[in-house]
Design an enzyme around this catalytic site. Structure first.
Site, PDB file in Angstrom:
ATOM      1  N   LEU A  42      -0.276   0.290  86.267  1.00  0.00           N
ATOM      2  CA  LEU A  42      -0.424   0.711  84.877  1.00  0.00           C
ATOM      3  C   LEU A  42      -0.488   2.229  84.852  1.00  0.00           C
ATOM      4  O   LEU A  42      -1.292   2.832  85.564  1.00  0.00           O
ATOM      5  CB  LEU A  42      -1.701   0.140  84.256  1.00  0.00           C
ATOM      6  CG  LEU A  42      -1.626  -1.195  83.513  1.00  0.00           C
ATOM      7  CD1 LEU A  42      -2.997  -1.506  82.913  1.00  0.00           C
ATOM      8  CD2 LEU A  42      -0.580  -1.189  82.414  1.00  0.00           C
ATOM      9  N   ASP A  43       0.365   2.857  84.027  1.00  0.00           N
ATOM     10  CA  ASP A  43       0.339   4.311  83.900  1.00  0.00           C
ATOM     11  C   ASP A  43      -1.019   4.779  83.387  1.00  0.00           C
ATOM     12  O   ASP A  43      -1.712   4.031  82.679  1.00  0.00           O
ATOM     13  CB  ASP A  43       1.425   4.783  82.933  1.00  0.00           C
ATOM     14  CG  ASP A  43       2.823   4.545  83.469  1.00  0.00           C
ATOM     15  OD1 ASP A  43       2.968   4.403  84.696  1.00  0.00           O
ATOM     16  OD2 ASP A  43       3.767   4.492  82.651  1.00  0.00           O
ATOM     17  N   PRO A  44      -1.400   6.034  83.677  1.00  0.00           N
ATOM     18  CA  PRO A  44      -2.660   6.555  83.137  1.00  0.00           C
ATOM     19  C   PRO A  44      -2.750   6.471  81.612  1.00  0.00           C
ATOM     20  O   PRO A  44      -3.838   6.282  81.069  1.00  0.00           O
ATOM     21  CB  PRO A  44      -2.652   8.022  83.605  1.00  0.00           C
ATOM     22  CG  PRO A  44      -1.867   7.993  84.881  1.00  0.00           C
ATOM     23  CD  PRO A  44      -0.787   6.971  84.647  1.00  0.00           C
ATOM     24  N   LEU A  45      -1.604   6.560  80.904  1.00  0.00           N
ATOM     25  CA  LEU A  45      -1.620   6.500  79.441  1.00  0.00           C
ATOM     26  C   LEU A  45      -1.709   5.078  78.903  1.00  0.00           C
ATOM     27  O   LEU A  45      -1.800   4.875  77.694  1.00  0.00           O
ATOM     28  CB  LEU A  45      -0.374   7.178  78.867  1.00  0.00           C
ATOM     29  CG  LEU A  45      -0.311   8.695  79.012  1.00  0.00           C
ATOM     30  CD1 LEU A  45       0.984   9.239  78.425  1.00  0.00           C
ATOM     31  CD2 LEU A  45      -1.511   9.352  78.337  1.00  0.00           C
ATOM     32  N   ALA A  46      -1.649   4.083  79.807  1.00  0.00           N
ATOM     33  CA  ALA A  46      -1.767   2.681  79.397  1.00  0.00           C
ATOM     34  C   ALA A  46      -3.170   2.172  79.692  1.00  0.00           C
ATOM     35  O   ALA A  46      -3.868   2.682  80.568  1.00  0.00           O
ATOM     36  CB  ALA A  46      -0.731   1.828  80.133  1.00  0.00           C
TER      37      ALA A  46
END
Length: 298
Positions: A42-46
């Site tokens: 999971l990306d940091p923005l997710a």
């Protein structure tokens, strides 16, 4: 420790950082060195469901990566960024703002098997180098379209009236699907441009937000929280596969990695368990013969 911690990953935390946090709290809880891995970046923005495997459950991380996922995501219309998210640099703008009905009308185009071009800012390797590393160096990154499947795609909430600045959708997708690319393509399909401003994973394989714990609860595990409050058994990652009860003789053979014959069961993938309901292995049944796919040392 052989099982799962399902983290409701907060905004700004990377998947690798989350794995590091689990290793740290295991040490704080006096569990010593534990093998840890995650079941889908999971990306940091997710935010949302991040399955983290411990011990023998790490042998199931590959299955988790291959599993389908469900996401909620918000598309902001009128601006496209190079990363297709809120952190990227603006690369295109549009004055077009679609209506709810216009968005709803194009969604069937993106449901089922589709071809999708991944974002330049992705972890896909091109000639041995990550695409995002090339993009950050200012290189032109030519991404090839890939086949993915969108099992379901629909708006969240009540229909809005008039032109939309943004819309939130839910998508059930196969492995390899990029939600940022899906958002880009939906925006283009309604004659605008767009990017993702919110991305939340609500399910990964058999795990949902109902199984997930907060980062605070994870940190408490290293201090005072009971193991049962944060920890799921290894077999929680196998609920989508039928269990096969093994005789003591068959269980012994499977533990040794040997083929076992003469079993009356349908062909397919199972997880074998012994008389104490302990998982022994992932096993493939074919014509009454059992072969080990992946063994567990429990």
């Amino acid at each position: 420790m052989n099982g799962w911690i399902i983290l409701d990953k907060p905004l700004g935390l990377g998947s690798t950082q989350a794995v590091g946090a689990v290793k740290r709290v295991c040490r704080e809880a006096g569990l010593g060195k534990v093998k840890v891995g995650h079941g889908g970046t999971l990306d940091p923005l997710a935010t949302g469901v991040l399955p983290i495997a411990l011990g023998e459950a790490t042998k199931l991380c590959g299955r988790m990566l291959d599993a389908s996922k469900i996401y909620d995501f918000t598309i902001r219309f009128g601006v496209q960024t190079d990363g297709l998210d809120a952190e990227g640099e603006i690369v295109a703008t549009s004055d077009v703002r679609p209506t709810f009905a216009e968005v709803e009308a194009v969604l069937p185009r993106f449901t089922g098997p589709i071809e999708q071009v991944p974002p330049a800012y992705s972890a896909i390797k091109i000639d041995g180098e990550r695409a995002y590393d090339r993009a950050r160096k200012g290189e032109a990154v030519a991404m090839k379209a890939r086949a993915v499947t969108v099992f379901a795609l629909h708006p969240q909430g009540e229909p809005a009236v008039g032109a939309l600045e943004d819309i939130t959708l839910a998508a059930h997708v196969s492995k390899g699907t990029y939600i940022r690319s899906l958002a880009r393509d939906i925006a283009l399909a309604v004659g605008s441009v767009g990017h993702v401003t919110m991305l939340r994973r609500t399910r990964a394989g058999p795990f949902s937000l109902d199984h997930a714990i907060s980062l605070d609860k994870l940190n408490a595990f290293g201090q005072w929280a009971a193991q049962s409050e944060v920890f799921l058994p290894l077999e929680a990652g196998l609920v989508d596969i039928p269990a096969l009860n093994l005789s003591p003789e068959a269980a012994g053979a499977i533990r040794q990695g040997r083929v076992w014959t003469g079993v009356a069961t349908d062909d397919g993938l199972y997880w074998g368990r012994d008389g104490d309901n302990r998982p022994i292995a992932l096993i493939e049944a074919l014509a009454g013969t059992l072969k080990v796919v992946r063994g567990f040392n429990l």
